[in-house]
Structures are given as structure tokens and as C-alpha cells.
Enzyme design. Structure first.
Site, mmCIF file in Angstrom:
data_model
loop_
_atom_site.group_PDB
_atom_site.id
_atom_site.type_symbol
_atom_site.label_atom_id
_atom_site.label_comp_id
_atom_site.label_asym_id
_atom_site.label_seq_id
_atom_site.Cartn_x
_atom_site.Cartn_y
_atom_site.Cartn_z
ATOM 1 N N ASP A 106 58.983 -19.390 41.283
ATOM 2 C CA ASP A 106 57.608 -18.732 41.989
ATOM 3 C C ASP A 106 58.112 -17.469 42.878
ATOM 4 O O ASP A 106 59.446 -17.444 43.388
ATOM 5 C CB ASP A 106 56.865 -19.648 42.719
ATOM 6 C CG ASP A 106 56.284 -20.853 41.909
ATOM 7 O OD1 ASP A 106 56.196 -20.650 40.664
ATOM 8 O OD2 ASP A 106 56.091 -21.829 42.492
HETATM 9 N N1 URA Z 1 58.436 -25.648 41.058
HETATM 10 C C1 URA Z 1 57.559 -25.061 41.594
HETATM 11 O O1 URA Z 1 56.646 -25.523 41.889
HETATM 12 N N2 URA Z 1 57.827 -23.539 41.987
HETATM 13 C C2 URA Z 1 59.182 -23.060 41.441
HETATM 14 O O2 URA Z 1 59.348 -21.782 41.734
HETATM 15 C C3 URA Z 1 60.086 -23.868 40.646
HETATM 16 C C4 URA Z 1 59.726 -25.324 40.544
#
Ligand code: URA
Length: 234
Positions: A106
Site C-alpha cells: 500500500d
Molecule cells: N497487507 C496490507 O494490508 N497492506 C500491505 O501493504 C501489505 C500487506
């Protein structure tokens, strides 16, 4: 290593498009085994080719370990704001296929992100079947409830909107709001959704390991080119 037509080869490694290749050859910019070649349909093994006097970059394919900083998205879509590709060499994106991330993190997540132009590696390292472990350091905004280690390990945790429970995951509690989680899947926002499902919104997420790879020696925004696995297609 396979022979490729020179126009396909120049495009594969990001130097120019197939249609531009004729002009590059005509200008004498491309040597095969030391001699200039004029026809785009002539074939060569990439390691025998020089472009502007330099060997072809990463002729076996690219595998890169990036320490993803916060604030960048993992997409090729320019419309979503600054991306991880903005901080990588532009030629890597002109390769065909382009360098792309193996799974995504993310925008606010930091840590280990692998990138490659070898499609087989993307498939192998993202498929839950191959169970590549990914380790996350997590901070949440509410106290972690008791029983979370067993729940995450149980293989019964259902996330909203999904029809299969999460595979068993290893949780280590580090403090009242801090934990380390190892998962072998990569569902959409999986770590945040796992904790949120138990009343603990994630406020900081950092991936410290992906399979055998960690961030040793890499500051946020830095990357290292890795050796491509010997069994990856060339
Ligand atoms: N899980 C998440 O919620 N976000 C990420 O960036 C990676 C794994």
C-alpha cells in the site's frame, strides 16, 4: 541463452521500439560479436551484443530488491500520484515486458518490495500455492486482544467479502500495540484487514522480509539488483 531478432532484442531490453531499431542499426550503434549489423531481422544472443559500446544491461532478466518508502503507489498508472517506478531507472520500464512489482504494498506501507521483468517469477512468488513467507512489523491503534495468536494460527479467520478463511499465519506479540506477523498469502490489504477484523486498525506497516530477502543495508528509496534465480526462464 536464446537468439533474438535484433529489433526484438533492442525492444526487449528497453533501448528503443522495434520500429526505431532500423535507424539504430543504420547508425552503427549496435555491434554483434564486434561487428556492426544492418538488418533488424538478423539474430543474436543478447550477451554478444554491444549498444553504443556497452553490453546489454541485465541480459538474463532483472530482479530488484527495493526498500519501498512511504508515499509511493505500486502501479504503472500515472494517474494515481507518485509511483515506485518514478524512482527507478526509466529504461527498466521500457523493457518489454517492463519491470513490475511482485505483488504490491500500500501507499503508506514501507519495506521489502521485489520487482522483475520475468513473468514466471511473479507467478511463482505471488501464488499462495508456493507459500512464500512474508514478514510484517505492525503497529495498531488499539490494544491487541488476547487469543489473537491462536486465532491467526487457526486457519479459520474469515475476512469480510471472502469465501475462504486466511491460511494459518504466525503472530508474535511485541507489545500492547505492536506485533510481527508472517503470512504466506497476499490478499488485498490482507494484514490491515486481519487486524481490523479484530478491532485493531493498523497505523504503521513495514514488510521486513519477503521469502529469503530482507533490507540489510538499504535505506528507504534505495534498491539492489539481485541475481536472477538460475531456474528462471531466460
Ligand atoms: N497487507 C496490507 O494490508 N497492506 C500491505 O501493504 C501489505 C500487506
Amino acid at each position: 541463452m536464446k537468439q533474438l531478432r535484433l529489433d526484438a532484442l533492442l525492444s526487449r531490453f528497453g533501448y528503443c521500439s522495434r520500429s526505431e531499431a532500423r535507424a539504430w542499426l543504420k547508425a552503427g550503434r549496435v555491434l554483434v560479436s564486434g561487428a556492426p549489423v544492418k538488418s533488424p531481422s538478423d539474430k543474436a544472443v543478447p550477451t554478444n551484443v554491444l549498444v553504443d559500446g556497452e553490453p546489454i544491461e541485465h541480459p538474463h532478466g532483472l530482479l530488484v530488491l527495493l526498500h519501498k518508502p512511504a508515499g509511493l503507489v505500486c502501479t504503472h498508472d500515472e494517474g494515481e500520484g507518485p509511483t515506485i517506478y518514478d524512482i527507478l531507472p526509466p529504461r527498466w520500464l521500457q523493457r518489454n515486458p517492463p519491470v513490475t512489482s511482485i505483488g504490491r504494498l500500500d501507499k503508506d506501507t514501507t519495506g521489502v518490495l521485489l520487482l522483475t521483468d520475468l513473468g514466471e517469477i511473479v507467478h511463482r512468488w505471488t501464488s499462495p500455492k508456493h507459500k512464500v513467507p512474508k514478514l510484517y512489523e505492525v503497529t495498531v491503534s488499539a490494544e491487541l486482544p488476547p487469543g489473537l495468536v491462536d486465532l491467526f494460527a487457526s486457519g479459520t479467520l474469515m475476512l469480510e467479502g471472502e469465501d475462504k478463511p486466511c491460511l494459518p499465519a504466525k503472530l508474535e506479540i511485541l507489545g500492547t500495540r505492536e506485533a510481527r506477523l508472517e503470512i504466506t498469502e497476499g490478499r488485498y490489504h490482507q494484514v490491515k484487514r486481519m487486524f481490523a477484523s479484530q478491532g485493531c486498525p493498523v497505523v504503521r506497516l513495514h514488510r521486513s522480509r519477503f521469502g529469503e530477502f530482507d533490507l540489510a543495508g538499504l535505506a528507504p528509496g534505495e534498491w539492489r539488483v539481485l541475481a536472477t534465480p538460475p531456474d528462471s526462464p531466460r
